[in-house]
Design a protein around this motif. Structure first.
Motif, PDB file in Angstrom:
ATOM      1  N   GLY A  33      50.751  46.305  14.650  1.00 24.68           N
ATOM      2  CA  GLY A  33      51.605  47.246  15.354  1.00 24.68           C
ATOM      3  C   GLY A  33      51.764  46.901  16.826  1.00 24.68           C
ATOM      4  O   GLY A  33      51.022  46.078  17.387  1.00 24.68           O
ATOM      5  N   ASN A  34      52.748  47.505  17.420  1.00 23.12           N
ATOM      6  CA  ASN A  34      52.943  47.394  18.873  1.00 23.12           C
ATOM      7  C   ASN A  34      53.821  48.548  19.336  1.00 23.12           C
ATOM      8  O   ASN A  34      54.591  49.105  18.563  1.00 23.12           O
ATOM      9  CB  ASN A  34      53.532  46.028  19.275  1.00 23.12           C
ATOM     10  N   GLU A  79      56.047  40.498  19.107  1.00 29.89           N
ATOM     11  CA  GLU A  79      57.317  41.027  18.615  1.00 29.89           C
ATOM     12  C   GLU A  79      58.136  41.690  19.728  1.00 29.89           C
ATOM     13  O   GLU A  79      58.999  42.534  19.469  1.00 29.89           O
ATOM     14  CB  GLU A  79      57.036  42.006  17.467  1.00 29.89           C
ATOM     15  N   HIS A  98      56.042  50.595  16.537  1.00 25.68           N
ATOM     16  CA  HIS A  98      56.031  49.740  15.340  1.00 25.68           C
ATOM     17  C   HIS A  98      54.691  49.852  14.632  1.00 25.68           C
ATOM     18  O   HIS A  98      53.713  49.233  15.043  1.00 25.68           O
ATOM     19  CB  HIS A  98      56.291  48.287  15.758  1.00 25.68           C
ATOM     20  N   HIS A 100      52.313  49.499  11.001  1.00 27.18           N
ATOM     21  CA  HIS A 100      52.215  48.708   9.755  1.00 27.18           C
ATOM     22  C   HIS A 100      51.626  49.646   8.705  1.00 27.18           C
ATOM     23  O   HIS A 100      50.413  49.649   8.492  1.00 27.18           O
ATOM     24  CB  HIS A 100      51.227  47.561   9.937  1.00 27.18           C
ATOM     25  N   HIS A 173      55.518  44.046   5.882  1.00 26.59           N
ATOM     26  CA  HIS A 173      55.113  43.981   7.291  1.00 26.59           C
ATOM     27  C   HIS A 173      54.927  45.388   7.874  1.00 26.59           C
ATOM     28  O   HIS A 173      53.788  45.794   8.136  1.00 26.59           O
ATOM     29  CB  HIS A 173      56.174  43.158   8.043  1.00 26.59           C
TER      30      HIS A 173
HETATM   31 ZN   LIG Z   1      54.095  43.784  13.216  1.00 27.49          ZN
END
Ligand SMILES: [Zn+2]
Ligand SMILES: CSCCC(=O)C(=O)COP(=O)(O)O
Length: 208
Positions: A33-34, A79, A98, A100, A173
Motif C-alpha cells: 500500500g501507499n 507507485e 492504495h 492491498h 495487487h
Molecule cells: Zn501496491
C-alpha cells in the motif's frame, strides 16, 4: 532542500492515522500500500517506499513535487506515478489511498474488466451520489511491474470515462481510490471494501 510546512505535518499526521486504521482492517499487509495527500502549493506528502503503512512515523512521510520528484532526498513510493497522475487529472482530489486488500484481490478474480456496483444505499458514501438508484463501475486493470505502462492504461481509461470514477482495481495487487480530503478518500475506501465484500459473497468464491 524544501522546508516542510505545518500543512505538511498536518497532512502527514492524517496519513499516519489513516494507515493505522487501514492496517487495523488488514488492508495493507506486510509493507504493501501507499498513501498521499496534496498540499496547497501543489507539492505532495507521500509515504516513503517500503515502510509498513500501519506503523508509519512522521519520518515515513516525505515530500515530492507534482511530477513525483523527491524534494527531501527520500525515496517515494514505487507507485508514485499512479498518485501524481490522479492529482494531475482531478484538480479537486487532495488525497489518494492504495490498499492491498483480500476483497480487491478476490474481486479481480471473479470479475473481468470491471465491477459494477448498483442499487446499494452505501453508494451514497461516494461524493456526489445522493441515492441508491445509481450505478458506478470500478475498472480492473492487469497488474504490471512497469508503473508508467500501468499508469498509461489508467490514463487511457479515464480519458474515455470522465464521470463518477471513484477508484480502480489492479488485479492480483490492490486498489486505488481518492477524494477531496484524506477523510473523503478513506470513506470511499471503506465503502468500496464493503461493496466488494458483498459482491464476492453474492457471486460466490466457488467460481474462482
Ligand atoms: Zn501496491
Ligand atoms: C510488498 S508490496 C509491493 C509493492 C506495492 O505494491 C506497494 O503498494 C508498496 O510499495 P511502496 O513502494 O509504496 O512501499
Amino acid at each position: 532542500m524544501t522546508v516542510k510546512t505545518d500543512e505538511f505535518f498536518r497532512k502527514a499526521d492524517q496519513l499516519i492515522a489513516a494507515g493505522r486504521f487501514i492496517d487495523s482492517k488488514g488492508w495493507v499487509p506486510a509493507t504493501s500500500g501507499n498513501f498521499s495527500a496534496k498540499l496547497s502549493d501543489g507539492n505532495i506528502a507521500i509515504t516513503v517506499s517500503g515502510r509498513h503503512k500501519g506503523r508509519l512515523q512522521a519520518d515515513d512521510i516525505m515530500l515530492i513535487d507534482s511530477k513525483g520528484r523527491s524534494l527531501d532526498g527520500k525515496k517515494p513510493s514505487a507507485e508514485t506515478l499512479l498518485h501524481t497522475s490522479i492529482y494531475q487529472r482531478f484538480p479537486d482530489v487532495q488525497a489518494v489511498l492504495h490498499p492491498h486488500s483480500i476483497n480487491a484481490t478476490l474481486t479481480a478474480r471473479l470479475f473481468k474488466n470491471e465491477i459494477v456496483l448498483k442499487d446499494y444505499e452505501l453508494l451514497k458514501a461516494f461524493t456526489g451520489i445522493n441515492t441508491h438508484e445509481t450505478r458506478i463501475a470500478i475498472p480492473i486493470f492487469g497488474n504490471d511491474q512497469d508503473i508508467p505502462r500501468l499508469a498509461g492504461k489508467v490514463e487511457n481509461y479515464l480519458d474515455h470515462h470522465t464521470h463518477d470514477v471513484y477508484g480502480y482495481i489492479i488485479a492480483g495487487h490492490g486498489f486505488y481510490t481518492w477524494g477531496a480530503s484524506v477523510d473523503d478518500a478513506l470513506r470511499h475506501l471503506e465503502a468500496l471494501e464493503f461493496l466488494f465484500d458483498v459482491e464476492i459473497r453474492l457471486h460466490g468464491v466457488t467460481r474462482l
